[in-house]
Design an enzyme around this catalytic site. Sequence first.
Site, PDB file in Angstrom:
ATOM      1  N   LYS A  43       2.467   3.532  18.699  1.00 16.49           N
ATOM      2  CA  LYS A  43       2.637   4.941  18.326  1.00 16.49           C
ATOM      3  C   LYS A  43       2.840   5.795  19.580  1.00 16.49           C
ATOM      4  O   LYS A  43       3.682   6.689  19.604  1.00 16.49           O
ATOM      5  CB  LYS A  43       1.408   5.410  17.543  1.00 16.49           C
ATOM      6  N   THR A  75       0.833  -1.213   0.000  1.00 11.77           N
ATOM      7  CA  THR A  75       0.000   0.000   0.000  1.00 11.77           C
ATOM      8  C   THR A  75       0.866   1.262   0.000  1.00 11.77           C
ATOM      9  O   THR A  75       0.683   2.159  -0.815  1.00 11.77           O
ATOM     10  CB  THR A  75      -0.905   0.001   1.257  1.00 11.77           C
ATOM     11  N   VAL A  76       1.823   1.330   0.919  1.00 10.73           N
ATOM     12  CA  VAL A  76       2.620   2.552   1.060  1.00 10.73           C
ATOM     13  C   VAL A  76       3.726   2.607   0.006  1.00 10.73           C
ATOM     14  O   VAL A  76       3.936   3.638  -0.649  1.00 10.73           O
ATOM     15  CB  VAL A  76       3.214   2.664   2.488  1.00 10.73           C
TER      16      VAL A  76
HETATM   17  N1  LIG Z   1      -0.945   1.155   5.124  1.00  8.46           N
HETATM   18  C1  LIG Z   1      -0.961   2.267   5.829  1.00  8.46           C
HETATM   19  O1  LIG Z   1      -1.895   3.077   5.726  1.00  8.46           O
HETATM   20  C2  LIG Z   1       0.182   2.603   6.751  1.00  8.46           C
HETATM   21  C3  LIG Z   1       0.142   3.813   7.498  1.00  8.46           C
HETATM   22  C4  LIG Z   1       1.230   4.142   8.325  1.00  8.46           C
HETATM   23  C5  LIG Z   1       2.297   3.263   8.432  1.00  8.46           C
HETATM   24  N2  LIG Z   1       2.283   2.085   7.718  1.00  8.46           N
HETATM   25  C6  LIG Z   1       3.421   1.187   7.865  1.00  8.46           C
HETATM   26  O2  LIG Z   1       4.057   1.061   6.592  1.00  8.46           O
HETATM   27  C7  LIG Z   1       4.622  -0.222   6.462  1.00  8.46           C
HETATM   28  C8  LIG Z   1       4.072  -0.873   5.177  1.00  8.46           C
HETATM   29  O3  LIG Z   1       2.676  -0.989   5.295  1.00  8.46           O
HETATM   30  P1  LIG Z   1       1.763  -1.402   4.038  1.00  8.46           P
HETATM   31  O4  LIG Z   1       0.363  -1.144   4.466  1.00  8.46           O
HETATM   32  O5  LIG Z   1       2.271  -0.790   2.807  1.00  8.46           O
HETATM   33  O6  LIG Z   1       2.009  -2.979   4.011  1.00  8.46           O
HETATM   34  P2  LIG Z   1       1.596  -4.010   2.861  1.00  8.46           P
HETATM   35  O7  LIG Z   1       0.602  -3.413   1.948  1.00  8.46           O
HETATM   36  O8  LIG Z   1       1.286  -5.289   3.540  1.00  8.46           O
HETATM   37  O9  LIG Z   1       2.949  -4.182   2.025  1.00  8.46           O
HETATM   38  C9  LIG Z   1       4.087  -4.807   2.558  1.00  8.46           C
HETATM   39  C10 LIG Z   1       5.113  -4.960   1.453  1.00  8.46           C
HETATM   40  O10 LIG Z   1       6.275  -5.534   2.008  1.00  8.46           O
HETATM   41  C11 LIG Z   1       6.641  -6.674   1.288  1.00  8.46           C
HETATM   42  N3  LIG Z   1       7.165  -7.669   2.228  1.00  8.46           N
HETATM   43  C12 LIG Z   1       6.551  -8.171   3.317  1.00  8.46           C
HETATM   44  N4  LIG Z   1       7.355  -9.054   3.929  1.00  8.46           N
HETATM   45  C13 LIG Z   1       8.481  -9.093   3.192  1.00  8.46           C
HETATM   46  C14 LIG Z   1       9.673  -9.849   3.286  1.00  8.46           C
HETATM   47  N5  LIG Z   1       9.833 -10.753   4.261  1.00  8.46           N
HETATM   48  N6  LIG Z   1      10.632  -9.654   2.372  1.00  8.46           N
HETATM   49  C15 LIG Z   1      10.456  -8.759   1.373  1.00  8.46           C
HETATM   50  N7  LIG Z   1       9.349  -8.025   1.218  1.00  8.46           N
HETATM   51  C16 LIG Z   1       8.371  -8.201   2.119  1.00  8.46           C
HETATM   52  C17 LIG Z   1       5.376  -7.191   0.607  1.00  8.46           C
HETATM   53  O11 LIG Z   1       5.731  -7.923  -0.561  1.00  8.46           O
HETATM   54  P3  LIG Z   1       4.642  -8.538  -1.591  1.00  8.46           P
HETATM   55  O12 LIG Z   1       3.879  -7.351  -2.120  1.00  8.46           O
HETATM   56  O13 LIG Z   1       5.446  -9.190  -2.648  1.00  8.46           O
HETATM   57  O14 LIG Z   1       3.806  -9.466  -0.784  1.00  8.46           O
HETATM   58  C18 LIG Z   1       4.670  -5.874   0.303  1.00  8.46           C
HETATM   59  O15 LIG Z   1       5.113  -5.347  -0.918  1.00  8.46           O
HETATM   60  C19 LIG Z   1       4.263  -0.973   7.749  1.00  8.46           C
HETATM   61  O16 LIG Z   1       5.316  -0.852   8.676  1.00  8.46           O
HETATM   62  C20 LIG Z   1       3.054  -0.211   8.273  1.00  8.46           C
HETATM   63  O17 LIG Z   1       2.905  -0.309   9.669  1.00  8.46           O
HETATM   64  C21 LIG Z   1       1.251   1.747   6.894  1.00  8.46           C
END
Ligand SMILES: NC(=O)c1ccc[n+]([C@@H]2O[C@H](COP(=O)([O-])OP(=O)(O)OC[C@H]3O[C@@H](n4cnc5c(N)ncnc54)[C@H](OP(=O)(O)O)[C@@H]3O)[C@@H](O)[C@H]2O)c1
Length: 438
Positions: free
Chosen positions: A207, A14-15
């Site tokens: 947080k 997502t991010v």
């Molecule tokens: N989403 C939000 O609104 C938000 C807001 C504030 C902070 N955050 C923080 O931002 C971070 C990312 O969040 P997100 O929502 O973007 O997560 P997400 O959509 O689940 O994406 C995670 C990404 O990391 C990759 N990944 C996961 N495990 C991995 C591993 N072992 N090796 C290599 N790549 C790996 C995944 O690969 P694949 O795509 O290939 O599966 C995916 O591309 C987190 O720490 C979250 O707490 C998110």
Amino acid sequence: MTSPLRLGIAGIGTVGAALIRLVQDKASMLEERCGRPVEITGVNARDKNKDRGISLEGMTWFDDPASLAKSDEIDVFVELMGGEDDPALSAVKDALNAGKHVVTANKALLAKHGVELAQLSESKGLLLNFEAAVAGGIPVIKVMRESLTANSVSRVFGIMNGTCNYILTRMEDEGLSFDACLADAQALGFAEADPTFDIEGNDTAHKLAILASLAFGTRIAPDAIYLEGISKITTDDIEAARDLGYRIKLLGVASRTSAGVESRVHPAMVPLGSPIAQIAGVTNAVSIEADTVGSLMMSGPGAGGDATASAVASDICDIAKSKPGHQHGPALGQPAVSLVPHERAEMRAHAGGYFIRLTVLDQPGTMASIATRMAEQEISLESIVQRRAKGESASELAPIILITHETTEAAIKTALKGIESDGRLKGEAQMIRIEKLG
Ligand SMILES: NC(=O)c1ccc[n+]([C@@H]2O[C@H](COP(=O)([O-])OP(=O)(O)OC[C@H]3O[C@@H](n4cnc5c(N)ncnc54)[C@H](OP(=O)(O)O)[C@@H]3O)[C@@H](O)[C@H]2O)c1
């Protein structure tokens, strides 16, 4: 031409995907504002073949985050994978050890390892930026780390989990049950398949742990936070709160007290007219009370790809503008070695007003016994109201709502034990803390 700042992004979910789109779409604006081009040279995620709806053209694919973190092709490692331990932890350490600045949105990683990582970044003269880790798009880290340097903070509190706020808002607006609102939040993608982490307060606690460290110069201590989620909040609580001039919000609160730092995450009653009560749906808000500036409140999107990418991009720009070889500001606002241990103020000493909802047997003497138990603990009551009973046993049961003046948590717990032992209570007592504002 000035050399570009080269990014390696681990995590294209997502991010990560929103950040890549942002850097591509706003390349010239970022170059102008950062003073140099910003380029994504390397990326990593789990599945190379996934269609992410973005172009990765011109970027080198790395099969594991560690090799991207150490690559000579990057200047900044952007960690957007999530997770409190490996691979995020070792990749961030690898990047710092290899002389790369780090940007992360990972609150779980920082809550657990933030002090160690801050120390490592300082020892290497590198930046560790994490604006997106708390309240997504709201620039609260920068405010606390930089804009309030001349202030002593007394309390920081806020609504930092959009899922919980969405559920509580819908319960109030539509009179729906907690379970129905949670199911809707899941269907709309606001809540995870396993929502425990959000609704039981753990996400807010991560947080809050970071904010408390920035506010009070203490080591990050997620385990020192008192935790209570929203799963026991009912529409009866929400209705009664509204009738009494309050709204229920899941708050994270860290305050300085004479007994240490009181850090807590729990549902709280806030006055209907207060600014924090107006924060509806998935919106987040953080309020800071400090001696020089007074009170501040910032609200906005606490999650979502674009809003979070906005915060990540601002961290990247700060790195682009930093001068090589200059001493960088410490990640946690002061050198990590100077952070003091988090001296925890025990919850039993918490002082405040309380909302108590009891369902009691409708018998003579019940009110008097409740009043006696409260008086034994020297708790004075602001109001005691008997509400209309609903349901099958309505004629035998009476819902009672008490609002207390300021007392301690220990006194309330003892009084409730006494009421329970008197045998007139049906089910468990509901107790919700009233947050004193303004
Ligand atoms: N989403 C939000 O609104 C938000 C807001 C504030 C902070 N955050 C923080 O931002 C971070 C990312 O969040 P997100 O929502 O973007 O997560 P997400 O959509 O689940 O994406 C995670 C990404 O990391 C990759 N990944 C996961 N495990 C991995 C591993 N072992 N090796 C290599 N790549 C790996 C995944 O690969 P694949 O795509 O290939 O599966 C995916 O591309 C987190 O720490 C979250 O707490 C998110």
